[in-house]
Design a protein around this motif. Sequence first.
Motif, PDB file in Angstrom:
ATOM      1  N   VAL A   1       0.867  -1.170   0.000  1.00 19.18           N
ATOM      2  CA  VAL A   1       0.000   0.000   0.000  1.00 19.18           C
ATOM      3  C   VAL A   1       0.909   1.226   0.000  1.00 19.18           C
ATOM      4  O   VAL A   1       1.705   1.422   0.923  1.00 19.18           O
ATOM      5  N   ALA A   2       0.809   2.036  -1.041  1.00 21.45           N
ATOM      6  CA  ALA A   2       1.712   3.175  -1.201  1.00 21.45           C
ATOM      7  C   ALA A   2       0.921   4.401  -1.626  1.00 21.45           C
ATOM      8  O   ALA A   2      -0.280   4.333  -1.903  1.00 21.45           O
TER       9      ALA A   2
ATOM     10  N   VAL B   1      -2.736   4.548  -2.955  1.00 20.71           N
ATOM     11  CA  VAL B   1      -3.700   5.404  -2.286  1.00 20.71           C
ATOM     12  C   VAL B   1      -3.573   6.800  -2.889  1.00 20.71           C
ATOM     13  O   VAL B   1      -2.535   7.458  -2.754  1.00 20.71           O
ATOM     14  N   LEU B   2      -4.615   7.230  -3.562  1.00 19.34           N
ATOM     15  CA  LEU B   2      -4.585   8.498  -4.282  1.00 19.34           C
ATOM     16  C   LEU B   2      -5.414   9.521  -3.512  1.00 19.34           C
ATOM     17  O   LEU B   2      -6.648   9.450  -3.489  1.00 19.34           O
ATOM     18  N   ASP B   3      -4.747  10.445  -2.837  1.00 20.96           N
ATOM     19  CA  ASP B   3      -5.437  11.501  -2.113  1.00 20.96           C
ATOM     20  C   ASP B   3      -5.967  12.505  -3.142  1.00 20.96           C
ATOM     21  O   ASP B   3      -5.206  13.240  -3.764  1.00 20.96           O
ATOM     22  N   VAL B   4      -7.281  12.520  -3.332  1.00 21.59           N
ATOM     23  CA  VAL B   4      -7.872  13.346  -4.385  1.00 21.59           C
ATOM     24  C   VAL B   4      -8.443  14.647  -3.840  1.00 21.59           C
ATOM     25  O   VAL B   4      -9.150  15.359  -4.561  1.00 21.59           O
TER      26      VAL B   4
ATOM     27  N   LEU C   1      -5.936   1.207  -7.674  1.00 18.71           N
ATOM     28  CA  LEU C   1      -6.014   2.522  -7.044  1.00 18.71           C
ATOM     29  C   LEU C   1      -7.143   2.554  -6.031  1.00 18.71           C
ATOM     30  O   LEU C   1      -8.207   1.973  -6.245  1.00 18.71           O
ATOM     31  N   VAL C   2      -6.904   3.274  -4.934  1.00 13.03           N
ATOM     32  CA  VAL C   2      -7.963   3.628  -3.993  1.00 13.03           C
ATOM     33  C   VAL C   2      -8.034   5.146  -3.954  1.00 13.03           C
ATOM     34  O   VAL C   2      -7.023   5.817  -3.697  1.00 13.03           O
ATOM     35  N   LEU C   3      -9.184   5.686  -4.223  1.00 13.68           N
ATOM     36  CA  LEU C   3      -9.388   7.127  -4.138  1.00 13.68           C
ATOM     37  C   LEU C   3      -9.673   7.479  -2.680  1.00 13.68           C
ATOM     38  O   LEU C   3     -10.603   6.936  -2.068  1.00 13.68           O
ATOM     39  N   ASN C   4      -8.873   8.367  -2.117  1.00 12.08           N
ATOM     40  CA  ASN C   4      -9.027   8.739  -0.706  1.00 12.08           C
ATOM     41  C   ASN C   4      -9.416  10.208  -0.598  1.00 12.08           C
ATOM     42  O   ASN C   4      -9.086  11.016  -1.465  1.00 12.08           O
ATOM     43  N   GLN C   5     -10.126  10.520   0.484  1.00  8.46           N
ATOM     44  CA  GLN C   5     -10.578  11.896   0.746  1.00  8.46           C
ATOM     45  C   GLN C   5     -11.544  12.388  -0.346  1.00  8.46           C
ATOM     46  O   GLN C   5     -11.456  13.527  -0.815  1.00  8.46           O
TER      47      GLN C   5
END
Length: 443
Positions: A12-13, A125-128, A154-158
Motif C-alpha cells: 500500500v503506497a 492510495v490516491l489523495d484526491v 487505485l484507492v481514491l481517498n478523501q
Amino acid sequence: MSRPASARALIVAAARSGAGKTSLTAGLMQALAARGLAVRGAKSGPDYIDPAFHAAATGAPGLNLDSFAMAPPLVAGLLGAQAAGADVLIIESAMGLFDGLGQGSGRDGSAADLARAHGLPVLLVLDVSGQSQTAAAVALGLARFDPGVRVAGLVLNQVASPRHEAQVRAALAPLGLLVVGAVPRNTAMSLPERHLGLVQAREHPALAAHIARLGAIMAAALDLDAILALAAPLAGTSSPPAALPPPGQRIAVADDAAFAFFYAHLAAGWRAAGAELVPFSPLADEAPPAGCDVCWLPGGYPELHAGRLAGNRRFMEGLRAFAGTRPVHGECGGYMVLGEGLVDAEGRRHAMAGLLGHATSFADRRLTLGYRRARLRADCPLGPAGGHVRGHAFHYSTVTAGGDDAALVDLADGQGAALGPAGGRRGLVSGTYFHAIAAESRP
C-alpha cells in the motif's frame, strides 16, 4: 470471501506522506481479518509506530523491511517469515512510493525497491482532495515512472462527494488503471499525532474501537475481493539471518511509553539465536533485572516523561549499579537518559543517569532525520570494534553539552558522506543518537 491457496502480498503506497496510508492500511487489515483471513503487516523503511497499529489490526506482530539498512537476504528472509502462516501480507510504504536515497541501486530504502525485487504489486492510495482530473495525471505518472514497479490498483481517498468521485473516475477511465475503492472524507479516521509522527498505539485512547471503526469504513468503501486478487503469491524464502548478533544471553530491554522504539526483527533474531529478552519499565520505577547480562535502552519519548524518570530512584540507582558490572547501551531516547541531564519542552532541566557525560535538550528543537552508516570504534552491544552497522536517526532533541567521553562510532549518512565521530562510551556504558537496524558485511 475465498481463501488464497498460499500467502500473497501487496504494497500500500502513495505519492507522499500524509495521504492516509496508515489509516487505510489498518482499516484494510481489520476488514480482511474480519472476513476470516489470517492477515500480517509490515512497514517499508525505518518506522517504529506504524507496525504497532498493524499489530492491533491483525492480532499479530508487525515488522519492518528496509532495503537500505538490511542486506537482500535479510529482507527476503524477513518477508517470508512474516508471511508464514498468513493468507495475505500487507506492506505499508513509508513516504512516497519511490522516495528513498535515490541512488537507483536497489538499496535506496524505498517501497519501490521491495516491489521491484520481489514482484510485489502496488495498491496506490490516491489523495484526491482539492483535485479531480489532476489526480489522474498523478496516478499515471506513478504507474509509468518505473517499468519494474507495477501499480495494480487505485484507492481514491478523501473523496468529497459522489460527484467528485465520478469526476475522478471519468478522468482515470481512459488510462486503464483499476479503481478498487473510494473512501469518503471522514475526520473520524484521523489518528492523533505528536512530534515524531503518530501517537503510539499503546497510548491511543480506545484503540480497539478505533481500529474496528476503520475496518468498517474500509469494508464499505473498498472491493476487498478485488484487492485480494491483486496480491501476488510469495516465493519461498529461507529463514532470515540475524540482523545483529545478540549482545548477551539474557537481555534486559526497557519497554514502556518512554522506551518503545525497539525493532521487532532484532527481538526475533536474538530469540532465534537463543537469547532471552527480559522487559522492564523505567516509568514504573523498575531497575534492570539482576539476572540479566546486558541492558538495552531503546529510543522513545523520554523527553515527555523526563521529570518522572528523574524521580524514579529505583530505576536510576539500579541502572547505575547494573552498569558497574555489565554492559548498558542506549539508542536515541535511551542515549539521552544515559547522559547528565535532559531539558524538557518547557525548559526545565532534569538530572539523568550520568553514566555518560553529554546533556540534551528538547526545548532547543532541531529535526535530525536520515539513514546512517557507522563503524564501531570499540566492542559494544552493537558488535565488535571495526564492525559496521546501518541504521537511521530521527529526533528533534539536540546535544547541548558533548562531555568528554570517547566516541563510540565513526558516522556517515546514507550516501556515505562522513559526519564525524559520534556517540559515547565510558567503561561498560555506550550510546548513540542513531537507531541500529542491521550489521553491514564488508569485504
